[in-house]
Write an enzyme that holds these catalytic residues in place. Structure first.
Site, PDB file in Angstrom:
ATOM      1  CD  GLU A   1      -4.452   4.011  -1.400  1.00  0.00           C
ATOM      2  OE1 GLU A   1      -4.689   4.324  -0.215  1.00  0.00           O
ATOM      3  OE2 GLU A   1      -5.287   4.155  -2.321  1.00  0.00           O
TER       4      GLU A   1
ATOM      5  CG  ASP B   1      -1.890   1.169   1.207  1.00  0.00           C
ATOM      6  OD1 ASP B   1      -3.002   0.972   0.688  1.00  0.00           O
ATOM      7  OD2 ASP B   1      -1.531   2.249   1.704  1.00  0.00           O
ATOM      8  CB  ILE B   2       1.168   4.134  -2.337  1.00  0.00           C
ATOM      9  CG1 ILE B   2       1.530   3.232  -3.521  1.00  0.00           C
ATOM     10  CG2 ILE B   2       1.959   5.433  -2.393  1.00  0.00           C
ATOM     11  CD1 ILE B   2       1.219   3.830  -4.870  1.00  0.00           C
TER      12      ILE B   2
END
Length: 558
Positions: free
Chosen positions: A471, A428-429
């Site tokens: 994301e 996950d960004i």
């Protein structure tokens, strides 16, 4: 769920394997018995036995002789016959009896019953005779009035061996054309069962119809025994089958040449034309011989006009850029060449009329099959493209969630079979919403694409990186245990953090949190594996972000 589906699929595969094995045993058992029965104690194998059955001969009855209105005399050479065996073979008599007579010998026969003809001649009606040296009696050949004035017979005279070889060559061409048509019909039928496309079924029926037409034209409907009730009704069969064949061929040529696209509302006209030709076929049993002859000539004219129109439409469509109509143009040109040769009385066509007609029809069927298969290939390509679009994330080009989960389930099945490890990384960004809010969604999209390219470059197979949505990304590591996967994911995390510099936006920072999980023996499906990886990813975020956390170190329950 995945294990259940895999077990069900495995049981189904095993069931099919057992059925196939049983089928092979059933088929091989008679073969083995036959092989045992054929064992001999000699150096040769003798088949058959002596017979007292005489060779069948068709007697020239007065009724038959009364119908033979066309008679020619084949004159001997100067000085009379040389005393050597002479073979005479008559071809291209499409309907009715043929009589060959010399001296006291007289034979009759027709093409629709091979049992009543000399077995040395199969493509024509022939006779071998040995006139005495110096004999000047001509050989008489007689036949019934032909259906068309241009359908004149071909008479070949010579030594028995070359005449019989010519007859055999004609028979091979005729049977080969019918065999090709049957093979195309079978192939189209298999295509129909595979795709359920009506075009394949229609094409298979057209092939069967043209097989019947060729069989009547060539006389193979009576070889080795009559398998169609043609007999004396050969002219009726010929005109009826020609009307049906012309109807379906015109329909197919119109489609191949782009007529349906070039001429609007032409479908209804083609349906009416096909129905009219079908009606003609139904009326043929009630027509006189003269009316059949007129109808046959009219059908040839209609078909020739349709071919010319289809060719013209094909060239118009070709000029408009519809290059697929080349198939139709290539199919119709030989048909028109055959018609021109017929009108001009070409000697070669007169000699090989049956073979030429069959070869042209076979070429038409082959080009139609080529066009049909190319259309099938185009449909498959479109289907594959649609499937690819349905399984691909439009922004990053990565497999989407649906495709990714399908790939993960496949890896799970393979892992169960080969015992290899399987690990995944859930990425996950970090603070992606803040990136969108500060720099805008365009920059956010650039970040997503940049991260996707970075992850792709760090795995062996591009399909092992999946965009799960937003994301979040999923990284599949088949064959890797958690201990092996951990340093690889750390390396990917570091490479992701270096992507901001390449995007050239002041103050942009891109980091990621990754949760690592390895498939366990007690995992029943991919859901448990994904939950552990997701929990580990959230543990990484709560621990300060920009790190990889192993699910084995995560105290959270699954």
């Amino acid at each position: 769920m995945a294990d259940g589906g895999g077990a069900k699929g495995g049981r189904s595969s095993r069931a099919w394997a057992v059925r196939l094995l049983i089928l092979l045993l059933v088929l091989l058992w008679p073969v083995a018995g036959m092989a045992q029965a054929l064992q001999v104690d000699r150096d040769f194998l003798l088949l058959g036995e002596a017979t007292d059955q005489q060779a069948p001969v068709r007697v020239c009855t007065p009724e038959i002789l009364a119908r033979l209105t066309h008679v020619i005399q084949v004159q001997p050479p100067v000085g009379g016959w040389p005393g050597a065996p002479q073979a005479l073979d008559v071809f291209n008599v499409f309907a009715g009896e043929v009589m060959i007579s010399h001296g006291e010998r007289q034979v009759c026969g027709h093409m629709q019953d091979a049992r009543t003809r000399d077995s040395r001649f199969r493509a024509g009606i022939g006779m071998v005779m040995v006139p005495k040296a110096g004999n000047t009696d001509p050989i008489l050949v007689a036949w019934e009035p032909p259906l068309k004035s241009r359908w004149i017979p071909t008479v070949r005279l010579g030594a028995p061996s070359p005449v019989q070889q010519s007859d055999t060559a004609r028979l091979l061409i005729r049977t080969a054309c019918i065999a090709i048509a049957l093979a195309l019909a079978l192939s189209a039928l298999m295509g129909y069962f595979t795709t359920r496309g009506r075009d394949f079924l229609t094409y298979a029926l057209v092939c069967v119809l043209l097989v019947v037409w060729q069989s009547i034209l060539s006389g193979l409907s009576g070889y080795p025994e009559p398998w169609l009730p043609v007999g004396r009704a050969a002219p009726v069969w010929m005109v009826a089958i020609s009307a049906l064949s012309y109807g379906v061929m015109i329909w197919m040529l119109w489609r191949l040449c782009g007529g349906r696209r070039a001429v609007r509302n032409s479908r209804r006209a083609m349906l009416w034309m096909t129905a009219a030709l079908g009606l003609v076929a139904l009326l043929t049993p009630f027509m006189s011989h003269h009316m059949l002859a007129v109808t046959a000539v009219a059908l040839d004219g209609v078909f020739a006009a349709a071919c010319v129109i289809a060719l013209g439409v094909g060239f118009v469509s070709l000029r408009r850029g519809h290059y697929h109509v080349v198939d139709g143009i290539v199919a119709v040109v030989p048909l028109l060449m055959l018609m021109l040769a017929d009108v001009s009385g070409n000697r070669l066509l007169v000699e090989y009329r049956v073979e030429a007609a069959q070869l042209v029809v076979t070429w038409f069927l082959m080009m139609s099959a080529y066009s049909l298969n190319r259309s099938l290939g185009h449909m498959r390509q479109q289907r594959d493209e649609m499937r690819q679009l349905a399984d691909t994330d439009m922004l990053t080009g990565l497999p989407n969630r649906r495709a990714g989960l399908r790939q993960l389930e496949q890896y799970l099945l393979e892992t169960r079979l080969n015992g290899q490890p399987l690990s995944i990384g859930f990425l996950d960004i970090d603070l992606f919403k803040q990136i969108n809010d500060r720099y805008g969604h365009d920059v956010g999209d650039q970040v997503l694409v940049s991260v996707a390219r970075t992850l792709e470059s760090g795995v062996r197979n591009r399909s092992d990186v999946i965009r799960m949505g937003g994301e979040e990304f999923l990284i599949l590591l088949p064959g890797s245990s958690a201990d092996v996967a951990l340093p690889r994911l750390e390396q990917l995390r570091e490479r992701v953090s270096l992507q901001a510099a390449g995007l050239d936006h002041d103050g942009l920072v891109v980091t990621s949190s990754i949760g690592l999980a390895e498939l366990r023996p007690d995992d029943n499906d991919v859901a448990a594996l994904l939950r552990r990886a997701d929990n580990a990813m959230y543990r990484a975020k709560r621990s300060g972000r920009n790190r990889v956390v192993d699910a084995r170190d995560t105290p959270l329950a699954d």
